[in-house]
Design an enzyme around this catalytic site. Structure first.
Site, mmCIF file in Angstrom:
data_model
loop_
_atom_site.group_PDB
_atom_site.id
_atom_site.type_symbol
_atom_site.label_atom_id
_atom_site.label_comp_id
_atom_site.label_asym_id
_atom_site.label_seq_id
_atom_site.Cartn_x
_atom_site.Cartn_y
_atom_site.Cartn_z
ATOM 1 N N ASP A 348 0.831 -1.191 0.000
ATOM 2 C CA ASP A 348 0.000 0.000 0.000
ATOM 3 C C ASP A 348 0.876 1.256 0.000
ATOM 4 O O ASP A 348 1.872 1.335 0.733
ATOM 5 C CB ASP A 348 -0.900 -0.019 1.241
ATOM 6 N N GLU A 384 1.725 -0.399 -5.003
ATOM 7 C CA GLU A 384 0.774 0.652 -5.342
ATOM 8 C C GLU A 384 1.632 1.894 -5.563
ATOM 9 O O GLU A 384 2.185 2.440 -4.609
ATOM 10 C CB GLU A 384 -0.232 0.875 -4.214
#
Length: 701
Positions: A348, A384
């Protein structure tokens, strides 16, 4: 409880609580503490039964060994040192701290003002010192016995070219499935139950990507609004499975889930959040890292160390540039691979991990550490590629072996199919694996993780059902979530009984799903898209642990599910669709062209066609690299038509003059289990509006 550290205390290389078979060795990092106390608790965690200063310090690691202490024992830490917020220090021994290396978390976390290192008085002043004991409200670590019967289990390590990812949520996937036993719904064991595994194997996916399953907290403001942190992006325990996903108090349930998926040939990937923690900004609670060594664990504002430096939008940024914080992240990753047998990770806000100082550095310490690690370099790593800081958008900027979520693929595919002008050139880029972003530094075509939807944003069904977000249930006056979704309700906002609109939506969904499966790169399916799942237009269901966020199995679209199974199978049956190396658009040494683009009249695309903003149809011929052009199975011709019905001329290429029509998203009878109709050999074909068609050489097979 009469316990004490052994006089034979020794320093083990491992941090955390390590059971030796005869006792437990405790070790924790803090560079600025003056004393650290180990706290032991009763079986139910309600009473602190012992408080012992760790007797040994070597470098910045504090440690001690207690004989007779073993698995199941609950523990935590208290850290003594300066309370000097202006210089980044926030030690407060009144606050019980979770071991950053705790392998399991016990108890129920209860939000209370006593959890904060300063006295909350409504002024926002974090400079005061709070003397209340936070122990009654804090969770505790649990000493673990790592033993587990992995007999017969082996890591799959499937090549990226053979990988099809399915992003899903443990609770969302299982809470309403009628065949999952009620007592297993919402748990790791429910996730690994026969009905779920059967569904995934029939769909044909090769890997599941679980939204965060490391121990996380529910934000206080959500609890006060009667909501929960559904997605899980507020990690507090980087080594511990989330307790709400366990049926019992045994972390072996997580290992059982992994073992069952591996037996079914499915890899298990974890969405991990190493860019920040659940402690928030300097005005957040003192739960673990802040109390152990705030100045080391978190990035501080260069001008004002009192304030955390926020590049994640959550209040803090984990300081992976610090060697011991970097070690914690690497130890955590290795733990999930070696002990829990995880196959890979999706990071993330990964750009935050690449900031050595302030700027992103693709050759920074975090990436170098992973690339040289013999354990981590061999698992699947997905970034990401952004954070909220300046220069945070880094699509294509990560080093091998990282792959990256490609949001441009999502946006351009959505724009093409809803009829935006001038999108054909960018669609071609996405179909080819996004070489502008990824064809450099010896990266391959599998660097792009292709998606048309993900947990963050509209589902595939909502992309064709809503023009606007509908996040009212989140309690933020519909201001949260993406404002630009490249969606199109096709005439009516939300559900409708109009058969024409419903059929048009179904056709566009088929075209978008097929585009993802027929493109170079690695496809990722959002869990539930294959069912026609809707979130009622909510494109930010982070706090909706309810019917909004859960998959609606009762409304399963069987026709679309059958179609998805067929298209996934079609991808697997055609190696030209999933190649490791980027395809050559110019003749190679052998004169062979691996990818070529065509107009509807069968002529190659030229500059005029590429710049035609009204163009809505394009064809592409794809060959397998490294395979002789005369090989019958080498050719594959695809046509993508976002406009009206269109007759196309099929090209004569690599010796192929006649083609078989093997896939048509407009007319495929998805209600049948029979293969797609193979039509007679032809050199012209009608491509229906809003559809994708595929052809193979007529003499194939």
């Amino acid at each position: 409880m009469n316990v004490s550290f052994s006089e034979l205390s020794f320093l083990k290389p491992e941090l955390g609580a390590e059971y030796t078979g005869e006792g437990t060795h405790f070790a924790v990092f803090s560079a600025h503490a003056e004393k650290i106390e180990l706290c032991l608790f009763s079986e139910d965690g309600s009473r602190e039964t012992a408080r012992l200063p760790l007797p040994k310090r070597e470098g910045d690691v504090w440690s001690g060994y207690i004989e007779g202490i073993g698995p199941g024992t609950l523990y935590g830490y208290r850290a003594h040192g300066p309370y000097d917020p202006h210089n980044g220090h926030r030690f407060n021994p009144n606050k019980l701290l979770l071991d950053p290396y705790a392998k399991q978390v016990a108890g129920t976390f209860v939000w209370d003002d006593a959890l904060f290192g300063y006295t909350i008085d409504g002024t926002g002043n974090d400079l005061s010192f709070d003397e209340r004991d936070s122990g009654p409200f804090m969770v505790k670590g649990v000493i673990q016995d790592p033993a587990f019967d992995w007999a017969g289990e082996e890591a799959i390590r499937r090549p990226w070219t053979d990988t099809i990812i399915y992003e899903t949520h443990v609770r969302g996937m299982t809470m309403t499935h009628p065949a999952v036993p009620e007592d297993l719904r919402g748990t790791f064991l429910g996730m690994a139950s026969d009905p779920i595994i059967d569904h995934l194997t029939k769909l044909g996916v090769s890997a599941i990507e679980l939204l965060p399953v490391q121990y996380f907290l529910d934000d206080r403001y959500l609890i006060e609004r009667g909501l929960r942190n559904y997605w899980g992006y507020q990690t507090l325990g980087f080594f511990a499975p989330q307790t709400r996903y366990m049926k019992s108090n045994r972390i072996t349930e997580f290992k059982t889930m992994v073992k069952r998926f591996h037996a079914a040939g499915i890899e298990v990937l974890m969405d991990v959040v190493y860019n920040h923690t659940a402690e928030g900004s300097e005005q957040g609670p003192t739960l673990s890292f802040r109390g152990l060594d705030n100045l080391s664990y978190y990035r501080q504002s260069p001008e004002k160390p009192r304030h955390t430096f926020d590049m994640t939008g959550t209040g803090n940024t984990l300081n992976v540039a610090h060697p011991m914080v970097l070690r914690m992240v690497l130890d955590s990753l290795r733990y999930w691979v070696q002990v829990m047998h995880i196959d890979g990770f999706r990071f993330d806000l990964a750009s935050a991990l690449g900031r050595e100082d302030i700027e992103f550095d693709r050759e920074g310490g975090f990436f170098d550490a992973i690339r040289q690690d013999p354990i981590l370099a061999g698992v699947k790593l997905i970034a990401e590629p952004w954070d909220i800081g300046a220069g945070g958008y880094q699509l294509g900027g990560f080093p091998h072996p990282f792959r990256e979520w490609n949001d441009r693929f999502r946006d351009d595919v959505r724009r093409f199919w809803k009829g935006d002008g001038g999108v054909v050139p960018t669609l071609a880029e996405r179909i080819a694996g996004s070489p502008v972003q990824f064809n450099h530094s010896d990266r391959g075509a599998t660097a792009s993780i292709n998606l048309v939807s993900a947990h963050d944003g509209f589902t595939l069904m909502d992309t064709v059902s809503y023009n606007d977000r509908h996040n009212e249930a989140n309690g933020e006056e519909n201001r949260d979530g993406h404002s630009e979704n490249h969606s199109d309700n096709m005439g009516v906002e939300g559900p409708t009984d109009d058969e024409g609109i419903r059929n048009a939506r179904a056709r566009r969904r088929r075209a978008m799903f097929a585009t993802m499966m027929l493109s170079q790169g690695v496809p990722m399916v959002l869990g539930g898209d294959e069912l026609g799942n809707s979130q009622g237009g909510n494109n930010n269901a982070y706090c909706q642990d309810n019917e909004i966020g859960w998959l609606d199995w009762a409304s399963e679209d069987e026709t679309f599910l059958t179609f998805c199974r067929k298209v996934v199978a079609f991808r697997k049956d055609n190696p030209a669709l999933c190649q490791e190396r980027f395809l050559r658009g110019e003749p190679g040494d052998d004169g062979h062209v691996e990818i070529a683009w065509y107009r509807s009249d069968g002529r190659p695309m030229d500059e005029e066609a590429w710049h035609d903003g009204e163009l809505r149809v394009i064809g592409v011929h794809i060959s397998r690299n490294g395979v002789a052009e005369t090989t019958p199975a080498n050719g594959l011709f695809l046509a993508f038509n976002a406009g009206a019905d269109c007759e196309i001329s099929l090209p004569r290429v690599n010796g192929t003059e006649q083609w078989q029509h093997v896939l048509d998203t407009a007319s495929l009878d998805a209600a049948s289990d029979e293969p797609a109709l193979v039509r007679a050999a032809q050199d012209r074909a009608l491509v229906a509006a809003q559809s994708v068609v595929a052809f193979i050489p007529a003499d194939h097979g």
